[in-house]
Design an enzyme around this catalytic site. Structure first.
Site, PDB file in Angstrom:
ATOM      1  N   GLN A 140       0.824  -1.207   0.000  1.00  0.00           N
ATOM      2  CA  GLN A 140       0.000   0.000   0.000  1.00  0.00           C
ATOM      3  C   GLN A 140       0.859   1.258   0.000  1.00  0.00           C
ATOM      4  O   GLN A 140       0.573   2.232   0.684  1.00  0.00           O
ATOM      5  CB  GLN A 140      -0.942  -0.011   1.206  1.00  0.00           C
ATOM      6  CG  GLN A 140      -1.931  -1.157   1.161  1.00  0.00           C
ATOM      7  CD  GLN A 140      -2.843  -1.170   2.369  1.00  0.00           C
ATOM      8  OE1 GLN A 140      -2.918  -0.223   3.148  1.00  0.00           O
ATOM      9  NE2 GLN A 140      -3.573  -2.264   2.526  1.00  0.00           N
ATOM     10  N   CYS A 141       1.874   1.242  -0.804  1.00  0.00           N
ATOM     11  CA  CYS A 141       2.860   2.312  -0.872  1.00  0.00           C
ATOM     12  C   CYS A 141       2.779   2.973  -2.248  1.00  0.00           C
ATOM     13  O   CYS A 141       2.392   2.331  -3.222  1.00  0.00           O
ATOM     14  CB  CYS A 141       4.247   1.702  -0.648  1.00  0.00           C
ATOM     15  SG  CYS A 141       5.647   2.822  -0.820  1.00  0.00           S
ATOM     16  N   GLY A 142       3.159   4.214  -2.333  1.00  0.00           N
ATOM     17  CA  GLY A 142       3.219   4.878  -3.626  1.00  0.00           C
ATOM     18  C   GLY A 142       4.213   4.227  -4.573  1.00  0.00           C
ATOM     19  O   GLY A 142       4.142   4.420  -5.784  1.00  0.00           O
TER      20      GLY A 142
END
Length: 173
Positions: free
Chosen positions: A46-48
């Site tokens: 759930q990271c950019g």
């Protein structure tokens, strides 16, 4: 506990000395990757930067026959961006990004309770300092030493990064 982690990292002279837990819960020795160029990456769903999974998989598929293996180590150390269970992480990686490279159980990559493997990687890295964020990359040479370390950027498609991988692949043990 902290002293024992540091002791393990200091006693381990090679990447291949470590045993780790796969994403399926099996304990395996990293000695099975002896003679390969290993790319170790702390990953998060759930990271950019999560889209780097696609580039890591592409890199792995393009160079695995030359001896490259990518090892993904999920970590929830940065912004809580890997909150899922290992089963959820595995499903996400395989369905969203078609990941086929080996994935491992969640680890801590920062702080006093970081995994012994990451303590060893940081201690033996040519670049000093703690890991800054998700998708930090360590290139482990065929002989089990840390050949290079990259921050989360550059991406796996970056020319400088690819050149470092190719340089190690050209070396024959």
């Amino acid at each position: 506990m902290i002293a024992s982690i540091a002791a393990i990292a200091m006693l381990s002279s090679s990447f291949y000395d470590f045993k780790v837990r796969t994403i399926d819960g099996e304990t395996v020795g990293l000695g099975q990757y002896r003679g390969k160029v290993v790319l170790v990456v702390n990953v998060a769903s759930q990271c950019g930067l999560t889209r780097q999974y696609a580039a890591l998989e592409s890199l792995y598929r393009a160079h695995k026959d030359e001896g490259l293996v990518v090892l993904g180590f999920p970590s929830n150390d940065f912004g809580g961006q890997e909150p899922g269970t290992e089963a959820e992480i595995k499903q996400f990686c395989t369905t969203k990004y078609a990941v086929t490279f080996p994935m491992f159980g969640k680890v801590k990559v920062t702080g006093e309770d970081k995994s012994p493997l990451y303590d060893w990687l940081l201690t033996n890295s040519p670049v000093e300092g703690e890991i800054e964020w998700n998708f930090a990359k360590f290139i482990v040479a065929r002989n089990g030493t840390v050949a290079a370390r990259f921050s989360p950027r550059p991406t796996p498609e970056d020319e400088t990064f690819v050149a470092a991988i190719q340089k190690e692949l050209k070396k024959k043990g």
